[in-house]
Write an enzyme that holds these catalytic residues in place. Sequence first.
Site, mmCIF file in Angstrom:
data_model
loop_
_atom_site.group_PDB
_atom_site.id
_atom_site.type_symbol
_atom_site.label_atom_id
_atom_site.label_comp_id
_atom_site.label_asym_id
_atom_site.label_seq_id
_atom_site.Cartn_x
_atom_site.Cartn_y
_atom_site.Cartn_z
ATOM 1 N N GLU A 584 0.817 -1.221 0.000
ATOM 2 C CA GLU A 584 0.000 0.000 0.000
ATOM 3 C C GLU A 584 0.846 1.265 0.000
ATOM 4 O OE1 GLU A 584 -2.797 2.314 -0.557
ATOM 5 O OE2 GLU A 584 -3.623 0.355 0.014
ATOM 6 N N VAL A 587 2.660 3.830 -3.055
ATOM 7 C CA VAL A 587 2.073 5.041 -3.644
ATOM 8 C C VAL A 587 1.284 5.764 -2.554
ATOM 9 C CG1 VAL A 587 0.549 6.001 -5.418
ATOM 10 C CG2 VAL A 587 1.824 3.901 -5.883
ATOM 11 N N ASP A 656 10.477 8.828 -9.662
ATOM 12 C CA ASP A 656 9.631 8.353 -8.569
ATOM 13 C C ASP A 656 8.163 8.420 -8.965
ATOM 14 O OD1 ASP A 656 9.190 7.587 -5.710
ATOM 15 O OD2 ASP A 656 8.240 9.550 -5.643
ATOM 16 N N LYS A 660 5.489 5.213 -9.677
ATOM 17 C CA LYS A 660 4.188 5.117 -9.007
ATOM 18 C C LYS A 660 3.064 5.043 -10.034
ATOM 19 C CE LYS A 660 5.808 7.386 -4.806
ATOM 20 N NZ LYS A 660 5.854 8.620 -3.993
#
Length: 798
Positions: A584, A587, A656, A660
């Site tokens: 979880e 992101v 990054d 995600k």
Amino acid sequence: MNDIRLHAVEGANLVSKADCGKLVKIFRSQSQTHQIFIIGPLRESPLELGVLLPFAQKHDEKLWSELEKRFSLWTESVETLLSPQAGAKVLERIKQGFANIEDLLRAVWLVEDISYGSHRFIDTLVSSWIADICCHFFIAEGITSDLMDFQTAFQLEEVKSESLFVYGQLPQAEKTDPQEGISEYAASLLGGKLKAQGVTFWNSTSLLRNANIAEVPSALVIPSLSYSEATELSFFGAPIVHPQALLPAIKESIDVQLRWWGDVRSKGTVISMHGDDKVPNRVKGFSIIPEVALINVEGAGMSGVIGIASRLFTAMRQASISVILISQASSEYSICFAVPQAQAELACATARKAFAHELEDHLIQSIEGKNDCAILAAVGEQMTGQAGVAGKFFSSLGKAGVNVIAIAQGSSETNISAVIKGEDSKKALRALHARFFLSKQALSVGLIGPGSIGGTLLDQISSETVRLKDQFGLDIHIRGIANSRKMLLDQDGIDLATWRERFASEAIPLDLPLFVKHIGATYFPHSLLVDCTTSSSLAKEYVNWMEKGIHVITPNKKAGTAPYAYYNSLFDTCLRTGKRFLYETTVGAGLPVICTLKDLVQTGDRVHRIEGIVSGTLAWLFNQYDGSVPFSNLVRQAKEMGYTEPDPRDDLSGMDVGRKSVILAREMGYKVEVDDIPIQSLVPEHLKNASLVEFMEHLEELDQPIMDLYEQAKGRNEKLRYVGVVDEEGKCRASLESFPLQHPFAQATGTDNVICYTTDRYLTQPLVIKGPGAGRDVTAGGVFSDILRLAAYLGARI
């Protein structure tokens, strides 16, 4: 019953000031008005005198110096424990006693023989000195006290003083080791004579646990046993239960308490007529008899023939072979029995001799022995008539991969015994202990990466462990902590109040396979590895870990964005093994981003578009940027505040956000690779491979491009935000874009993450999730939430 309690205490436990003080505390903790202390022979102590007898027998001149040395030790002991006035009286007795012992040693020197009476004489004399010292010590503490030899005490009709110390030639039960439980049998016998309320056996070994703690580190103390249960456990090797010592107490229905001198705060185990029927566990304990051989006699000619078993076991008795267990098929085709491995060859030879005629005529086909076995026993009086106990016993062994070779159970159902391979003993004990005694939600947890997020997670778990166990039955054992260089392992679980200190002082070099094996111990119901690193190599191990039966939880994005073939194998392994992979926090940190998307997809909602501010660092930079302060200044400020990675390019590159976006796209079912999506980097091309120092020196080169974009957005009455986007075809991108002031992205502040889901159900007004998307507390809290989700899946009442 009279208001009396008896204590059986070994002499070696009463020769120091600390021990005598401990005895006073024990006395004051009991409710009985009168307490009697039966003092056992002094063994394994520098003050012991019986060890001098072999010196005399062998004419060893060291005898006299050793005798003098021990006299000095006794003198020092008395002077330490007692006042000069009381000590003088005791020392006078000891001096006279040493003179008598010297005469005895000279006699042994002459005859070169040690009689049993010589040992008894010294034991009696020494125990009388200990009784005298303790008696005076108690009087000094304001407790009325007396002492007498056992023969005199056994004639008592009542006890007048508060404490009584009994010494001398203590009676022994028949067929017992002369060194085993002498004071215990005497205490039980005298307790029965005086109709005492209870008897306590103090041992120097351990508390009585439901399994050998060396084999099962999480073994629990058995609070209560019935007489029959205690007898069964003693047969199967429970080291501190001496059944012969219990006999007088059993006769008078007196409760016996087994306690450990090393922990006088523990109440130990109470043995009574029926035990405590309120204890929830039907099985009280497990025990192993190692080094056993199984002898199997089989043949069609045995069926229906009367006297086969009688002839077999009569032959064993005549050969003085101890038969430990017997199992026979109902068809009478075979009989197998267990004997000590040292007697295996003799047992086979004896059986072949007894049935030589049947072997010759092929009425019996074979008589063979199988070595390297062990007998595993489950003991519990409450197993009687309870359906499912045996099924639970054997299914636990099956799940642990332990093969059962033979089975025996008496009609009383107090004991279930199984013969297994000796090498499986530890695995079997741990599997059974976990199934019968550990919480079904007990988690063996290993954490890799005890840095900012991992360390905070451990602190959060520490503050909630007791509540989670009490309210929800969730029992979290952090059994291992590791970083890239070293690891700390603990069999039962690391005390999280001191994990940092222990990791600094006790950690050993990292051995990842050993770490994983330790966490995946089969004697815990469930195992979990939490990866709080950013390591790509560790992410590649997740499939292997799940294959070993270990669940995986991580905030590490590398597995979720690995090549799709590995990503797919990860979830295939989840389905095949039943192990969970929870991520979880990859992101949105602690925000419910992925679980919300899962709920939408799994309930049939069609997702048209996901777009979000998913980098806390970039969110802060563009929430702060208004053109009045150069962008480079804000980057330096964010680095100083710890908002960026050590190298800010890791954030400014947009990778990054790209990762995600890929994670979210894959959650929607799209086969997307990170290399396939456009990612807008804010780092000038010529600075991408520069050193960190050089990059920071040229940071101002970012200012003008960002200012130009800001002015363009401002002219449209919009704000700049760096976002990740996934459309309904699974196409992803990560880029710097501008949004109207009324858009949720434009209204974000600080490090807020904002994720918008446009779906069939949320078409005109997207579903928006907003909140802090960075910070160790919220990220660690998100990982903790995943642990609780796993616990709920495993059956915890959460």
